[in-house]
Design a protein around this motif. Structure first.
Motif, PDB file in Angstrom:
ATOM      1  N   HIS A  59       5.972   8.375   8.067  1.00 59.30           N
ATOM      2  CA  HIS A  59       6.775   7.632   7.104  1.00 59.30           C
ATOM      3  C   HIS A  59       7.373   8.558   6.051  1.00 59.30           C
ATOM      4  O   HIS A  59       8.532   8.384   5.641  1.00 59.30           O
ATOM      5  N   SER A  60       6.590   9.526   5.588  1.00 59.18           N
ATOM      6  CA  SER A  60       7.083  10.454   4.573  1.00 59.18           C
ATOM      7  C   SER A  60       8.208  11.318   5.135  1.00 59.18           C
ATOM      8  O   SER A  60       9.213  11.574   4.456  1.00 59.18           O
ATOM      9  N   PHE A  61       8.042  11.779   6.365  1.00 62.80           N
ATOM     10  CA  PHE A  61       9.061  12.563   7.049  1.00 62.80           C
ATOM     11  C   PHE A  61      10.389  11.804   7.075  1.00 62.80           C
ATOM     12  O   PHE A  61      11.434  12.324   6.686  1.00 62.80           O
ATOM     13  N   ALA A  62      10.342  10.558   7.522  1.00 61.33           N
ATOM     14  CA  ALA A  62      11.558   9.744   7.625  1.00 61.33           C
ATOM     15  C   ALA A  62      12.150   9.464   6.258  1.00 61.33           C
ATOM     16  O   ALA A  62      13.364   9.574   6.044  1.00 61.33           O
TER      17      ALA A  62
ATOM     18  N   LEU B 234       0.831  -1.191   0.000  1.00 62.03           N
ATOM     19  CA  LEU B 234       0.000   0.000   0.000  1.00 62.03           C
ATOM     20  C   LEU B 234       0.871   1.250   0.000  1.00 62.03           C
ATOM     21  O   LEU B 234       1.880   1.307   0.689  1.00 62.03           O
ATOM     22  N   PRO B 235       0.487   2.250  -0.783  1.00 64.55           N
ATOM     23  CA  PRO B 235       1.276   3.488  -0.813  1.00 64.55           C
ATOM     24  C   PRO B 235       1.157   4.225   0.512  1.00 64.55           C
ATOM     25  O   PRO B 235       0.162   4.862   0.798  1.00 64.55           O
ATOM     26  N   ASP B 236       2.181   4.104   1.342  1.00 65.88           N
ATOM     27  CA  ASP B 236       2.137   4.701   2.670  1.00 65.88           C
ATOM     28  C   ASP B 236       3.067   5.892   2.785  1.00 65.88           C
ATOM     29  O   ASP B 236       3.278   6.419   3.855  1.00 65.88           O
ATOM     30  N   VAL B 237       3.660   6.298   1.661  1.00 63.83           N
ATOM     31  CA  VAL B 237       4.567   7.439   1.647  1.00 63.83           C
ATOM     32  C   VAL B 237       4.210   8.348   0.477  1.00 63.83           C
ATOM     33  O   VAL B 237       4.012   7.876  -0.639  1.00 63.83           O
ATOM     34  N   LEU B 238       4.116   9.644   0.744  1.00 67.57           N
ATOM     35  CA  LEU B 238       3.905  10.618  -0.320  1.00 67.57           C
ATOM     36  C   LEU B 238       5.258  11.125  -0.796  1.00 67.57           C
ATOM     37  O   LEU B 238       6.211  11.197  -0.023  1.00 67.57           O
TER      38      LEU B 238
END
Length: 313
Positions: free
Chosen positions: A263-266, A125-129
């Motif tokens: 998740h995107s931050f990391a 699943l797309p969990d990062v933008l």
């Protein structure tokens, strides 16, 4: 707020200076091999340099003491933080090339890449933008009403700090240090950490604290930073509804959850060249295997690194 994307620094301007002279020498030799003997493209070389340097700084040792388990733990830590499997797999390839290079040059280590688990690249699943998608979402948020100002500040802070939604909703006024732009975060297991945020949020903070929050508070009393329209604690479900509406209106096609911001931050910091230890410290990583490697990071260095690399800074 500026939405211009910053070009990530190469490892030579950051991580490499922190390596021991011996490790720096091995890395330089490997880079020379990629450039001269293999004729690899410049961007690919910099990617390899960054990936190898991050690992060497994550687990600094004498070169002959590296073991298979060191690489496995490093890759698992990347996955725990939320880095996409495609990126983790790329780092595994880079490490395999590096230790293969050492072996070919009669530099013995205890690493056997065949024993390092392969990264499954199955559908997930797309969990990062992407950075562009995150900016698209955040820049689409209106700020005309008290609720809209609150909503934008909440989402901006999630991306600016990598906080969990439970941590965000637990922030009190006493946790804010607006002068230093840091927030005391109360994490899992009664653990606390300080996280910085970008200076572009100063105006939004001022609007919310001086205008919006007093209106939401009404005649009630509360030390919590974020309140619902009844002047009470904002719930997770309340934030979920706000987020779903914002994603829809921003025309973002991916599934976005509160954890997507974390998740995107990391991911954006790691892909930009920030060392894994710094990202772990910012996230309040609680893995027993990784706790010891970042406890010595001082706040000044952490904040300076954050300001240099965060796309929103």
């Amino acid at each position: 707020m500026s939405t211009s994307l910053k070009k990530p620094r190469t490892i030579t301007a950051g991580i490499e200076e922190e390596l021991s002279p011996a490790l720096k020498s091995y890395l330089s030799s490997f880079v020379y091999h990629l450039k001269v003997e293999r004729g690899m493209a410049k961007n690919s070389i910099e990617s390899y340099r960054r990936d190898i340097g991050d690992f060497l700084l994550f687990c600094p040792k004498e070169i002959g003491n590296y073991e298979t388990d060191d690489i496995t733990k490093y890759l698992l830590s990347l996955q725990e933080i939320g880095l996409l499997n495609t990126s983790v797999a790329r780092k595994r390839v880079a490490l395999g090339q590096f230790f293969g290079f050492l072996k070919d040059n009669d530099i013995e280590t205890k690493v056997d890449m065949d024993l390092v688990p392969r990264i499954k690249l199955g559908v997930q699943l797309p969990d990062v933008l992407t950075v562009e998608e995150m900016f698209q979402l955040l820049n689409s948020l209106p700020v005309k009403t008290p609720l809209e100002i609150r909503n934008k500040l909440m989402m901006e802070l999630l991306y600016a700090t990598g906080m969990r939604i439970s941590e965000l909703l637990s922030i009190s006024l006493h946790d804010l240090n607006l002068t230093e732009r840091v927030i005391l975060v109360h994490g899992k297991g009664s653990k606390q950490r300080y996280v910085p945020y970008v200076d572009t949020l100063d105006e939004l903070f001022a609007k919310y604290l001086k205008q919006s929050r007093p209106i939401l508070l009404k005649l009630k009393q509360s030390e919590l930073l974020f309140l619902n329209n009844r002047g009470e604690r904002m719930s997770r479900m309340g934030f979920w509804k706000i987020l779903r509406k914002a994603v829809l209106e921003a025309n973002i096609k991916k599934e976005v959850t509160p954890h997507t911001f974390r998740h995107s931050f990391a991911t954006h910091l790691l892909e930009g060249g920030v060392n894994l230890r710094i990202v772990q410290a910012l996230l309040g990583h609680s893995s027993i295997d990784t706790t010891q490697i970042y406890t010595h990071i001082d706040m000044k260095r952490l904040v300076e690194t954050y300001k240099e690399y965060h796309p929103r800074a």
